[in-house]
Scaffold this active site. Structure first.
Site, PDB file in Angstrom:
ATOM      1  N   LEU A   1      16.080  16.466  99.715  1.00 11.63           N
ATOM      2  CA  LEU A   1      14.861  16.021  99.856  1.00 11.63           C
ATOM      3  C   LEU A   1      14.455  14.450  99.870  1.00 11.63           C
ATOM      4  O   LEU A   1      15.361  13.694  99.633  1.00 11.63           O
ATOM      5  CB  LEU A   1      13.818  16.461  98.363  1.00 11.63           C
ATOM      6  CG  LEU A   1      14.031  17.919  98.251  1.00 11.63           C
ATOM      7  CD1 LEU A   1      13.858  18.459  96.983  1.00 11.63           C
ATOM      8  CD2 LEU A   1      13.119  18.579  99.262  1.00 11.63           C
ATOM      9  N   PRO A   2      13.280  14.093 100.291  1.00  8.63           N
ATOM     10  CA  PRO A   2      13.362  12.705 100.721  1.00  8.63           C
ATOM     11  C   PRO A   2      13.378  11.910  99.704  1.00  8.63           C
ATOM     12  O   PRO A   2      13.989  10.885  99.754  1.00  8.63           O
ATOM     13  CB  PRO A   2      11.733  12.629 101.196  1.00  8.63           C
ATOM     14  CG  PRO A   2      11.529  13.980 101.807  1.00  8.63           C
ATOM     15  CD  PRO A   2      12.140  14.932 100.733  1.00  8.63           C
TER      16      PRO A   2
ATOM     17  N   LYS B   1      13.073   2.842 101.179  1.00  5.74           N
ATOM     18  CA  LYS B   1      13.248   3.602  99.470  1.00  5.74           C
ATOM     19  C   LYS B   1      14.372   3.180  98.916  1.00  5.74           C
ATOM     20  O   LYS B   1      14.357   2.774  97.852  1.00  5.74           O
ATOM     21  CB  LYS B   1      13.083   5.075  99.955  1.00  5.74           C
ATOM     22  CG  LYS B   1      13.294   5.545  98.591  1.00  5.74           C
ATOM     23  CD  LYS B   1      13.784   7.253  98.684  1.00  5.74           C
ATOM     24  CE  LYS B   1      15.107   7.342  99.446  1.00  5.74           C
ATOM     25  NZ  LYS B   1      15.652   8.640  99.574  1.00  5.74           N
TER      26      LYS B   1
ATOM     27  N   LYS C   1      25.367   5.045  95.414  1.00  9.62           N
ATOM     28  CA  LYS C   1      24.822   5.305  96.727  1.00  9.62           C
ATOM     29  C   LYS C   1      23.971   4.167  97.007  1.00  9.62           C
ATOM     30  O   LYS C   1      23.918   3.742  98.317  1.00  9.62           O
ATOM     31  CB  LYS C   1      24.265   6.800  96.717  1.00  9.62           C
ATOM     32  CG  LYS C   1      23.113   7.039  97.784  1.00  9.62           C
ATOM     33  CD  LYS C   1      23.735   7.085  98.977  1.00  9.62           C
ATOM     34  CE  LYS C   1      22.755   7.263 100.177  1.00  9.62           C
ATOM     35  NZ  LYS C   1      23.357   7.329 101.495  1.00  9.62           N
TER      36      LYS C   1
ATOM     37  N   THR D   1      18.747  10.823  97.863  1.00  8.82           N
ATOM     38  CA  THR D   1      18.939   9.586  97.475  1.00  8.82           C
ATOM     39  C   THR D   1      17.851   9.253  96.660  1.00  8.82           C
ATOM     40  O   THR D   1      16.617   9.188  97.198  1.00  8.82           O
ATOM     41  CB  THR D   1      19.359   8.751  98.436  1.00  8.82           C
ATOM     42  OG1 THR D   1      20.313   8.925  99.222  1.00  8.82           O
ATOM     43  CG2 THR D   1      19.568   7.337  97.719  1.00  8.82           C
TER      44      THR D   1
END
Ligand code: NAD
Length: 313
Positions: free
Chosen positions: A77-78, A261, A186, A111
């Site tokens: 998902l975003p 983001k 990450k 992420t």
């Protein structure tokens, strides 16, 4: 894979629910189907669902219905708010974690902030559900090729259960540590990626403005000490490489908004422990300006910050 092998393997493979079928999720889900995993899928986009239906997945109308009969749930998902809403619920829906049977393995490959991953992991833990944060690196090319790098946080036994499934979608699978560790690793990587992409665009622009050919300069830097991932597989200048977003109007790939983001997550993480990130801060500032108009374009379009003519190349 032949149809015979597909059905032979199916009996021994767990049912998987896959939630989030965007630029990354769709090819990852397709690779699971090709490897013979029975797959039930959910996304907000009808087009995304159609693509997976055509590839052989069962389409569901909610995360919960996708997860019915699934032993494993994977999400791509975003951002953190979407992960929160799917697993913990929001005003309009009950979270998936409240409905999954004990022992379900949940792998979130989005992420998101490490703190958000730990909140979901805590609830999962209370419900007897195994949760892993498993963000990826490798871009859409890696997702299609099944060569992603998975960076996993969570308990060892859950990691061991997930590994054969992740190996279908990725080549390198790391256990970074406990819950949230995958997300920390990450964002360290993506802060560096943001800096490398911005720096590579800056260097190519300097050469081009001085009369060099972008392709020749890229090859020189690729064989010299400026070599990096963007020059190897994701050149930001149009027509230097085939099959990269810069040669296709910067469409698809990894949206500037998503890089933005990730850089914000890196900055928050740095601030929380007082780590100095001057290069990361500068990259954050550049992508922030760029995302005002081009948030939906691939992040390599940061090239246009220096040279607006790349939009028409
Ligand atoms: P994307 O925007 O292309 O896809 C996200 C998908 O999630 C969309 O199809 C959207 O409809 C769906 N979605 C949103 N909310 C949902 C909900 N509540 N329920 C079901 N589906 C929902 O994004 P992407 O590029 O696939 O990236 C996904 C994640 O992977 C992000 O966290 C991103 O940072 C990370 N990532 C992306 C790349 C890349 O190269 N694109 C590389 C590594 C990691």
């Amino acid at each position: 894979m032949s149809p015979t092998k597909h059905s032979d393997n199916q009996a021994t493979k767990p049912n998987i629910a896959f939630i989030g079928l965007g630029n990354m999720g769709a090819p990852m889900a397709e690779n699971l189907l090709k490897a013979g995993y029975p797959l039930s899928v959910y996304d907000l986009s009808a087009d995304a669902l159609k693509r997976l239906q055509n590839a052989g997945a069962t389409v569901a109308d909610s995360p919960l219905s996708a997860a019915t009969n699934a032993q494993v749930v994977i999400s791509m998902l975003p951002a953190g708010k979407h992960v929160h809403s799917v697993y913990l619920g929001d005003s309009g829906s009950k979270g998936l974690l409240l409905s999954l049977p004990k022992g379900t393995l949940v792998i979130d490959s989005s992420t998101i902030a490490a703190a958000d991953a730990r909140v979901v992991a805590d609830t999962a833990n209370k419900m007897g559900i195994d949760f892993l944060d498993a963000p990826v690196s490798g871009g859409t090319g890696g997702a299609v090729a099944g060569s992603l790098t998975f960076i996993v946080g969570g308990e060892e036994q859950a990691f061991a259960k997930a590994k054969p499934i992740l190996a279908v979608m990725g080549k390198n699978i790391f256990h970074a540590g406990e819950h949230g560790a995958g997300q920390v690793a990450k964002i360290c990587n993506n802060m560096l990626l943001g800096i490398l992409m911005a720096g590579t665009a800056e260097a190519i622009n300097l050469g081009v403005k001085n009369g060099l050919d972008a392709k020749v300069l890229s090859e020189i830097m690729l064989q010299s000490s400026g070599r990096n991932w963007t020059l190897e597989v994701y050149n930001p200048y149009p027509q230097v490489m085939d099959n990269v977003p810069s040669s296709h109007g910067y469409k698809g790939g990894f949206m500037t908004d998503l890089m933005q983001k990730d850089l914000n997550l890196a900055m928050e993480t740095a601030k929380a422990i007082g780590a100095e990130t001057p290069m990361g801060s500068k990259a954050t500032e550049l992508y922030q300006q760029h995302s005002v108009e081009h948030g939906d374009k691939d992040f390599s379009s940061i090239m246009a910050h220096h040279d607006k003519s790349v939009w028409s190349s």
